[in-house]
Motif scaffolding. Structure first.
Motif, short mmCIF file in Angstrom:
data_model
loop_
_atom_site.label_atom_id
_atom_site.label_comp_id
_atom_site.label_asym_id
_atom_site.label_seq_id
_atom_site.Cartn_x
_atom_site.Cartn_y
_atom_site.Cartn_z
N ARG A 29 0.83 -1.21 0.00
CA ARG A 29 0.00 0.00 0.00
C ARG A 29 0.86 1.26 0.00
O ARG A 29 0.43 2.31 -0.46
N HIS A 30 2.05 1.18 0.58
CA HIS A 30 2.97 2.32 0.62
C HIS A 30 4.33 1.85 0.12
O HIS A 30 4.70 0.69 0.29
N HIS A 31 5.06 2.80 -0.44
CA HIS A 31 6.41 2.48 -0.92
C HIS A 31 7.39 3.53 -0.43
O HIS A 31 7.03 4.69 -0.20
N THR A 32 8.61 3.12 -0.28
CA THR A 32 9.69 3.98 0.18
C THR A 32 10.86 3.85 -0.80
O THR A 32 10.80 3.01 -1.72
N PRO A 33 11.92 4.63 -0.64
CA PRO A 33 13.08 4.45 -1.53
C PRO A 33 13.68 3.06 -1.47
O PRO A 33 14.45 2.68 -2.36
N TRP A 34 13.33 2.27 -0.44
CA TRP A 34 13.87 0.93 -0.29
C TRP A 34 12.88 -0.14 -0.75
O TRP A 34 13.15 -1.33 -0.59
N GLY A 35 11.74 0.27 -1.28
CA GLY A 35 10.76 -0.70 -1.75
C GLY A 35 9.51 -0.68 -0.90
O GLY A 35 9.02 0.39 -0.50
N LEU A 55 2.49 -0.34 8.92
CA LEU A 55 2.16 0.30 10.20
C LEU A 55 0.69 0.66 10.33
O LEU A 55 0.26 1.10 11.40
N ASP A 56 -0.08 0.49 9.26
CA ASP A 56 -1.48 0.95 9.32
C ASP A 56 -2.46 0.00 8.65
O ASP A 56 -3.60 0.35 8.40
N GLY A 57 -2.03 -1.22 8.36
CA GLY A 57 -2.91 -2.20 7.74
C GLY A 57 -3.70 -2.98 8.76
O GLY A 57 -3.55 -2.81 9.99
N PRO A 58 -4.56 -3.89 8.32
CA PRO A 58 -5.39 -4.66 9.23
C PRO A 58 -4.61 -5.59 10.15
O PRO A 58 -5.09 -5.97 11.22
N ASP A 118 2.47 6.07 7.83
CA ASP A 118 1.47 5.59 8.79
C ASP A 118 0.25 6.49 8.71
O ASP A 118 0.26 7.63 9.18
N ASP A 119 -0.83 5.96 8.13
CA ASP A 119 -2.07 6.71 8.01
C ASP A 119 -3.08 6.36 9.10
O ASP A 119 -4.25 6.72 8.99
N SER A 120 -2.65 5.65 10.11
CA SER A 120 -3.57 5.29 11.19
C SER A 120 -3.88 6.52 12.04
O SER A 120 -3.16 7.52 11.98
N PRO A 121 -4.92 6.47 12.86
CA PRO A 121 -5.29 7.65 13.67
C PRO A 121 -4.17 8.12 14.59
O PRO A 121 -4.06 9.31 14.88
N ARG A 122 -3.35 7.22 15.06
CA ARG A 122 -2.24 7.58 15.95
C ARG A 122 -0.95 7.08 15.34
O ARG A 122 -0.72 5.88 15.20
N HIS A 123 -0.08 8.02 14.98
CA HIS A 123 1.17 7.66 14.30
C HIS A 123 2.04 6.83 15.23
O HIS A 123 2.07 7.03 16.45
#
Length: 606
Positions: free
Chosen positions: A220-226, A231-234, A269-274
């Motif tokens: 769902r998310h990508h970074t420079p490392w892939g 941190l915010d999935g089910p 991290d798109d969860s309510p609390r980072h």
């Protein structure tokens, strides 16, 4: 310092929520598929996807987990990897060490003088125990906090540590976990706090077996490392706990005083609390338990003060964050470089902005990024929440040939850089060897065994430097050092004979004087940005004066001298790089030099 005998045992556990079976492999009588002798124990499934071993395992025992009949793999939370990152884990009793630091009161990082070092190249031996032998040098320099580059276990012997894959273990060639405990104890005995650089935003490409056990990564998310850490999935609850528990463990079990968190902007991290806010609150709770300050320092590229805003006020709760804009402004001004991300830096008005406002990009256009970037630092923010530096592992090591400023700058330029960092209203950090103008480079090096990975790293480094204007910086094409070559590591080791040479010794005395001023002068130690101002001028920006309350730092960038006048009362010269002339209340500062004066007011004459 001794290690107590231990009768400690544990029941290894592992999180593997999708597994139908998990086996614990221990030394025994049966033969594993690779020919080794093992005993295999079926683990018991517990709540939440956790599995527990049915047997007691003593300290110092090798073990591994096999999921659904697969190959035995190291524990994701392995405390010890003596056989390398592909081998079995080993149990470790963290309570076996007899700590000698019961009277240690701790040290908040805000306003401290921080010293970043890499264990593998700080000494010839490249171990934690060898580094202890050089701690007295740091005490003499006036350092408050020693910041260790990552020690989490990574492939091979040599590396920067940012490709770690066993995030709970201590790299065995450095001495393993017991050596880190000895190092921290020795530092505390000398009045030095210890900060550890940790990497939670990615794992290295070799030896990363987390996905064998669970959904640690997400598309769902990508970074420079892939793939990003999930941190915010089910299924992210245990992944978040893996990160937060890791931070707490370093601080609790190894008595560390602070953590530097690598590239937190890649902790998507798109969860309510980072997760950073969750970590900050957990560390605050631990701080209350142990009765001493514990700090979190974020490396963030976001230029957003929310990073250091308390969690109770809706922030992420970091104690401090790195401020690269200050480095870029100082470096570009003193060296004249304008390539790559230095394109928006260099003029004295930009440096003045950085020294008083922290972020140069505070909502306006960033040429390098090709977009508006950052947010302003609100009035009243403590400047000590921002860690600044003239050198660090990235800003040196990610140059094409890993050359330090001392390879290209005159001594006056080095003295200027030191003054701008150490006397500014921030938390200053030095990079190992900077204090004497080390001529050894700091180059990028790795120690991977996989030929395809080695070739990819070599090709990537060459391509990375192809379009950043390095030919202009160096006056022609350069050969990027081979990251895998032993000579690259050896070239990057500090030369401890250098400080004895007169030229290096002089710069070292200058650093000691500036650090001592920071400790002695409240106006310099203050993080009050409102009491800090900068004036500058001269042809082509030849001088700058940094006003810190009643202390004034006169910086002459040109080769010609500058005359200043102390007014409003008596004055005192606190430090001078290259001497000065004094005629009543008028002082003449030589070119390429620095003068630090305490006076009610200071005016530039010309």
């Amino acid at each position: 310092m001794t290690t107590a005998p231990t009768t400690w045992t544990t029941h290894p556990t592992v999180w593997a929520p999708a597994a139908g079976r998990v086996d614990l492999h221990l030394p025994g009588a049966a033969h594993d598929r690779d020919g080794s002798t093992t005993a295999v124990h079926a683990m018991v499934r517990r709540e939440g996807g956790w599995w527990e071993a049915p047997v007691d395992v003593p300290h110092g025992t090798d073990y591994a987990f096999a999921v659904d009949g697969g190959d035995p793999r190291p524990d994701p939370r392995s405390p010890w990897q003596p056989h390398g990152v592909h081998g079995p884990s080993r149990t470790f009793d963290v309570g076996a060490h007899e700590w000698q630091d019961a009277t240690w009161a701790g040290r908040d990082v805000r306003g401290a003088v921080v010293y970043e070092l890499h264990i593998g190249t700080f000494t010839a031996a490249g171990t934690l125990d060898a580094a202890v032998e050089r701690l007295d040098h740091l005490v003499d320099l006036g350092v408050d906090v020693v910041e260790l580059m990552p020690v989490a276990a990574f492939p091979g012997v040599h590396g920067w540590g940012y490709d770690g894959v066993a995030l709970y273990a201590v790299h065995e060639p450095y001495g393993g976990p017991a050596a880190l405990q000895r190092f921290v104890d020795a530092a505390h005995a000398r009045g030095l706090a210890v900060c550890l650089d940790v990497v939670h935003n990615h794992l290295g490409p070799s030896g990363n077996y987390l996905s064998v056990f669970g959904p640690y990564f997400t598309d769902r998310h990508h970074t420079p490392w892939g793939q990003a850490v999930d941190l915010d999935g089910p299924d992210s609850h245990e992944v978040r706990a893996f990160v937060v528990d890791n931070a707490v463990r370093w601080l609790r079990d190894f008595h560390l005083d602070a953590l530097r968190l690598d590239a937190v902007h890649a902790l998507v991290d798109d969860s309510p609390r980072h997760v950073l806010a969750e970590m900050a609150d957990a560390v605050a709770d631990l701080s209350a338990q142990v009765g001493r300050p514990l700090s979190l320092i974020a490396e963030s590229d976001l230029n957003d003060v929310r990073m250091v805003t308390p969690t109770a006020e809706g922030g992420l709760g970091m104690t401090a964050q790195w401020a690269d804009d200050v480095h870029h402004a100082v470096h570009a001004t003193v060296t004249g470089e304008r390539h790559g991300y230095y394109v928006d830096f260099g003029p004295l008005d930009v440096l003045a902005h950085a020294l008083t406002r922290v972020f140069v990009h505070e909502g306006g256009w960033s040429t390098f990024r090709g977009r508006d970037w950052g947010r302003p630092v609100p009035e009243g923010t403590d400047g000590r929440r921002f860690v600044v530096f003239a050198q660090d592992h990235d800003q040196v090591g990610n140059r094409a040939i890993g050359d330090r400023p001392s390879a290209r700058l005159d001594d006056g330029g080095l003295a200027v850089s030191a003054a701008l960092v150490l006397l500014a209203p921030f938390t200053p950090m030095l990079f190992m060897g900077e204090e004497w103008g080390a001529r050894t480079p700091w180059q990028f090096f790795t120690d991977h065994a996989e030929p395809e990975l080695v070739e990819a790293i070599r090709r990537g480094r060459t391509e990375e430097f192809g379009g950043h204007g390095w030919d202009d910086v160096y006056g022609g094409p350069v050969q990027v050092p081979d990251p895998q070559a032993p000579e690259t590591v050896e070239a990057s080791r500090l030369d401890w004979s250098e400080p004895e040479a007169p030229r290096h010794a002089r710069l070292l005395r200058w650093y000691r004087d500036l650090v001592a001023l920071r400790h002695a002068e409240p106006d310099i130690a203050s993080g009050d940005l409102g009491a800090t101002s900068v004036e500058h001028g001269g042809q082509d920006g030849s001088w700058l004066v940094l006003h810190r309350g009643g202390v004034h730092v006169v910086v002459v960038l040109a080769t010609s001298p500058l005359r200043v006048r102390a007014t409003g009362g008596t004055h005192e010269v606190l430090a001078a790089w290259d001497g000065h002339e004094e005629h009543d209340d008028e002082l003449v500062v030589p070119g390429r030099s620095v003068l630090v004066v305490r006076a009610p007011a200071l005016d530039v004459v010309g």
